[in-house]
Scaffold this motif. Structure first.
Motif, mmCIF file in Angstrom:
data_model
loop_
_atom_site.group_PDB
_atom_site.id
_atom_site.type_symbol
_atom_site.label_atom_id
_atom_site.label_comp_id
_atom_site.label_asym_id
_atom_site.label_seq_id
_atom_site.Cartn_x
_atom_site.Cartn_y
_atom_site.Cartn_z
ATOM 1 N N ILE A 24 -4.587 -1.083 20.440
ATOM 2 C CA ILE A 24 -5.434 -1.421 21.587
ATOM 3 C C ILE A 24 -6.877 -1.650 21.143
ATOM 4 O O ILE A 24 -7.574 -2.522 21.677
ATOM 5 N N LEU A 25 -7.314 -0.894 20.142
ATOM 6 C CA LEU A 25 -8.668 -1.083 19.627
ATOM 7 C C LEU A 25 -8.838 -2.480 19.039
ATOM 8 O O LEU A 25 -9.869 -3.132 19.248
ATOM 9 N N ARG A 26 -7.832 -2.961 18.319
ATOM 10 C CA ARG A 26 -7.906 -4.311 17.756
ATOM 11 C C ARG A 26 -7.981 -5.359 18.862
ATOM 12 O O ARG A 26 -8.710 -6.347 18.753
ATOM 13 N N ALA A 27 -7.218 -5.137 19.927
ATOM 14 C CA ALA A 27 -7.266 -6.070 21.052
ATOM 15 C C ALA A 27 -8.654 -6.071 21.688
ATOM 16 O O ALA A 27 -9.208 -7.136 22.004
ATOM 17 N N TYR A 28 -9.214 -4.882 21.854
ATOM 18 C CA TYR A 28 -10.555 -4.777 22.444
ATOM 19 C C TYR A 28 -11.591 -5.493 21.582
ATOM 20 O O TYR A 28 -12.446 -6.232 22.097
ATOM 21 N N ILE A 79 -19.063 -4.827 27.372
ATOM 22 C CA ILE A 79 -18.781 -4.167 28.647
ATOM 23 C C ILE A 79 -17.645 -4.825 29.420
ATOM 24 O O ILE A 79 -16.795 -4.135 29.998
ATOM 25 N N TYR A 80 -17.594 -6.170 29.431
ATOM 26 C CA TYR A 80 -16.644 -6.828 30.334
ATOM 27 C C TYR A 80 -15.175 -6.464 30.066
ATOM 28 O O TYR A 80 -14.374 -6.439 31.009
ATOM 29 N N PRO A 81 -14.752 -6.145 28.809
ATOM 30 C CA PRO A 81 -13.335 -5.783 28.628
ATOM 31 C C PRO A 81 -12.993 -4.351 29.042
ATOM 32 O O PRO A 81 -11.828 -3.958 28.956
ATOM 33 N N PHE A 82 -13.988 -3.567 29.467
ATOM 34 C CA PHE A 82 -13.703 -2.179 29.839
ATOM 35 C C PHE A 82 -12.643 -2.093 30.932
ATOM 36 O O PHE A 82 -11.846 -1.160 30.961
ATOM 37 N N VAL A 83 -12.665 -3.064 31.836
ATOM 38 C CA VAL A 83 -11.710 -3.031 32.942
ATOM 39 C C VAL A 83 -10.273 -3.089 32.424
ATOM 40 O O VAL A 83 -9.363 -2.488 33.009
ATOM 41 N N PHE A 84 -10.057 -3.774 31.308
ATOM 42 C CA PHE A 84 -8.710 -3.849 30.734
ATOM 43 C C PHE A 84 -8.258 -2.480 30.223
ATOM 44 O O PHE A 84 -7.084 -2.123 30.329
ATOM 45 N N LEU A 85 -9.216 -1.732 29.670
ATOM 46 C CA LEU A 85 -8.896 -0.406 29.144
ATOM 47 C C LEU A 85 -8.644 0.583 30.276
ATOM 48 O O LEU A 85 -7.687 1.366 30.232
ATOM 49 N N PHE A 86 -9.493 0.549 31.293
ATOM 50 C CA PHE A 86 -9.369 1.502 32.397
ATOM 51 C C PHE A 86 -8.116 1.258 33.234
ATOM 52 O O PHE A 86 -7.521 2.198 33.770
ATOM 53 N N LYS A 87 -7.721 -0.005 33.344
ATOM 54 C CA LYS A 87 -6.543 -0.358 34.143
ATOM 55 C C LYS A 87 -5.262 -0.426 33.312
ATOM 56 O O LYS A 87 -4.199 -0.776 33.841
ATOM 57 N N ASN A 88 -5.373 -0.116 32.016
ATOM 58 C CA ASN A 88 -4.208 -0.143 31.116
ATOM 59 C C ASN A 88 -3.498 -1.504 31.132
ATOM 60 O O ASN A 88 -2.266 -1.583 31.137
ATOM 61 N N GLU A 89 -4.297 -2.551 31.142
ATOM 62 C CA GLU A 89 -3.734 -3.897 31.159
ATOM 63 C C GLU A 89 -3.328 -4.366 29.761
ATOM 64 O O GLU A 89 -2.536 -5.290 29.623
ATOM 65 N N ILE A 90 -3.893 -3.758 28.739
ATOM 66 C CA ILE A 90 -3.556 -4.133 27.362
ATOM 67 C C ILE A 90 -2.301 -3.380 26.952
ATOM 68 O O ILE A 90 -2.286 -2.146 26.916
ATOM 69 N N ILE A 91 -1.257 -4.113 26.667
ATOM 70 C CA ILE A 91 0.018 -3.494 26.297
ATOM 71 C C ILE A 91 0.506 -4.076 24.974
ATOM 72 O O ILE A 91 0.047 -5.133 24.533
ATOM 73 N N TYR A 92 1.447 -3.370 24.378
ATOM 74 C CA TYR A 92 2.027 -3.844 23.119
ATOM 75 C C TYR A 92 3.146 -4.830 23.423
ATOM 76 O O TYR A 92 4.082 -4.528 24.166
#
Length: 238
Positions: A24-28, A79-92
């Motif tokens: 997930i860190l790499r995606a961020y 800042i703008y990708p934070f929403v992806f982390l908080f909403k767990n939108e980034i998946i494997y």
């Protein structure tokens, strides 16, 4: 992006099909650096525009203003990708061996493409059009030859930026197509593999174009490449 492709290839070779701790860190990081790259072209375009249209406002051309602009862009990109982390939108995604937001036509996908891609590129093109109109109006007015020459030079620089942006647009076409497809149907199985391969190709082409456009760097590198040959020729003559 290249790092993600290499990582996916490594997992394919090792037949690893599970998420590691840094996935997930790499995606961020990818979601941060990609728009930062695109917005850098926008900052260059705006700087050229302000240099021509507002030459009597030195603050807009100062180093301080440039640093503030860069800091603002990087803060936004972080800042703008934070929403992806908080909403767990980034998946494997197993088929692609990477962590990403799935291409499913969701609000988050539209939010991502708008902030990272559509907005900066659209503004670059808009700035270029505005500058073209301004320079054409200048040529119809009574202005000094130096002022007009400088304006045309800055216009040429912005034109080169637009060329670089167009390379990104056309070479990244698979990613754009897959994103649009996701609004109506399922994207191909290996969508991100295909898309990121073309994205990496676009970055390579942009670097080649930058080398061609930047004459001092080109001259310096060519001299460095020719020097060993000259030394060998002198040694043979001796």
């Amino acid at each position: 992006m290249l790092f993600m492709v290499i990582f996916a290839l490594t997992n394919d070779i090792k037949q690893i099909e599970y998420q590691d701790r840094y996935c997930i860190l790499r995606a961020y990081i990818g979601y941060v650096t990609c728009p930062a790259y695109n917005y850098s072209f926008l900052l260059q375009s705006i700087y050229r525009y302000l240099t021509v249209v507002h030459p009597n406002r030195p603050f807009w051309q100062s180093v301080k203003f440039q640093i503030l602009s860069l800091m603002s862009i990087w803060i936004f990109c972080f800042i703008y990708p934070f929403v992806f982390l908080f909403k767990n939108e980034i998946i494997y995604i197993v088929d692609n061996q990477i962590c990403q937001i799935p291409l499913q036509g969701s609000f988050y996908m539209l939010y991502l493409t708008s902030n990272a891609y559509v907005i900066p590129i659209s503004l670059v093109i808009f700035t270029y059009i505005k500058l073209i109109r301004y320079v054409r109006q200048m040529s119809k007015r009574v202005v000094s030859a130096n002022t007009l020459s400088r304006a045309r030079k800055e216009l040429q620089m912005v034109r080169r930026i637009v060329i670089l942006v167009m390379i990104l647009v056309f070479v990244c076409l698979p990613y754009e197509i897959f994103t649009i497809m996701s609004l109506f149907t399922n994207a191909p199985k290996y969508d991100f593999r295909i898309a990121y391969l073309f994205v990496d190709l676009s970055y390579a082409l942009v670097m080649i174009c930058l080398f061609q456009f930047t004459e001092p760097v080109k001259t310096y590198i060519m001299k460095k490449l020719k020097r060993p040959t000259d030394i060998i020729d002198v040694a043979r003559i001796g």
